[in-house]
Design a protein around this motif. Sequence first.
Motif, mmCIF file in Angstrom:
data_model
loop_
_atom_site.group_PDB
_atom_site.id
_atom_site.type_symbol
_atom_site.label_atom_id
_atom_site.label_comp_id
_atom_site.label_asym_id
_atom_site.label_seq_id
_atom_site.Cartn_x
_atom_site.Cartn_y
_atom_site.Cartn_z
ATOM 1 N N ALA A 7 56.076 36.047 40.726
ATOM 2 C CA ALA A 7 54.756 36.649 40.590
ATOM 3 C C ALA A 7 53.966 35.868 39.553
ATOM 4 O O ALA A 7 54.552 35.308 38.620
ATOM 5 N N SER A 8 52.653 35.833 39.731
ATOM 6 C CA SER A 8 51.808 35.177 38.744
ATOM 7 C C SER A 8 50.521 35.964 38.570
ATOM 8 O O SER A 8 50.136 36.749 39.447
ATOM 9 N N ILE A 9 49.855 35.721 37.444
ATOM 10 C CA ILE A 9 48.637 36.455 37.137
ATOM 11 C C ILE A 9 47.649 35.570 36.395
ATOM 12 O O ILE A 9 48.030 34.782 35.530
ATOM 13 N N ASN A 10 46.394 35.671 36.786
ATOM 14 C CA ASN A 10 45.301 35.070 36.037
ATOM 15 C C ASN A 10 44.989 36.056 34.920
ATOM 16 O O ASN A 10 44.491 37.152 35.173
ATOM 17 N N THR A 11 45.297 35.696 33.695
ATOM 18 C CA THR A 11 45.203 36.650 32.596
ATOM 19 C C THR A 11 43.768 36.954 32.183
ATOM 20 O O THR A 11 43.533 37.866 31.394
ATOM 21 N N VAL A 12 42.825 36.196 32.730
ATOM 22 C CA VAL A 12 41.413 36.464 32.430
ATOM 23 C C VAL A 12 40.807 37.379 33.491
ATOM 24 O O VAL A 12 40.143 38.357 33.172
ATOM 25 N N ARG A 13 41.076 37.067 34.743
ATOM 26 C CA ARG A 13 40.486 37.827 35.843
ATOM 27 C C ARG A 13 41.419 38.889 36.410
ATOM 28 O O ARG A 13 40.979 39.725 37.198
ATOM 29 N N GLY A 14 42.690 38.817 36.076
ATOM 30 C CA GLY A 14 43.635 39.817 36.571
ATOM 31 C C GLY A 14 44.089 39.599 37.994
ATOM 32 O O GLY A 14 44.742 40.466 38.577
ATOM 33 N N ILE A 15 43.788 38.443 38.571
ATOM 34 C CA ILE A 15 44.226 38.143 39.944
ATOM 35 C C ILE A 15 45.735 37.923 39.933
ATOM 36 O O ILE A 15 46.269 37.240 39.065
ATOM 37 N N THR A 16 46.419 38.520 40.907
ATOM 38 C CA THR A 16 47.873 38.411 40.973
ATOM 39 C C THR A 16 48.342 37.837 42.302
ATOM 40 O O THR A 16 47.674 37.968 43.330
ATOM 41 N N TYR A 17 49.503 37.202 42.250
ATOM 42 C CA TYR A 17 50.159 36.668 43.437
ATOM 43 C C TYR A 17 51.628 37.072 43.391
ATOM 44 O O TYR A 17 52.227 37.129 42.309
ATOM 45 N N TYR A 18 52.196 37.326 44.566
ATOM 46 C CA TYR A 18 53.609 37.675 44.667
ATOM 47 C C TYR A 18 54.248 36.904 45.808
ATOM 48 O O TYR A 18 53.633 36.690 46.848
#
Length: 128
Positions: A50-61
């Motif tokens: 999983a990953s996350i854009n810590t500024v925009r909160g976009i996530t991937y799994y």
Amino acid sequence: QVQLVESGGGSVQAGGSLTLSCAVSSGFTASTYWMGWFRQAPGKEREGVASINTVRGITYYTDSVKGRFTISQDKSKNTLSLQMDSLKPEDTAMYYCASRYNRIGNWSPLAPYEYTYWGQGTQVTVSS
């Protein structure tokens, strides 16, 4: 330079839950614009979970954990977390936290080679 320290791993039976934490020494800065959780089982390549854009909160799994795992951040505690529910034996692996600066253009948010800073890992073992 950012330092990442994982914790929360352990042994659990199938169907159980664990929450992994990654302490971010410098807080959320440019070098943690993207953060992710990765895992590596014995004899297998490291893979993105999983990953996350810590500024925009976009996530991937990755497909195998969708609906079971949740990545989140707590900027007040300088912590990245991975809530893992409905665990399966195939989730057994060493889990790593990683981060990188922002990236423009086409790239793979779940590809380990895209990330610059890594923690030492925490072991998760799921028994059947």
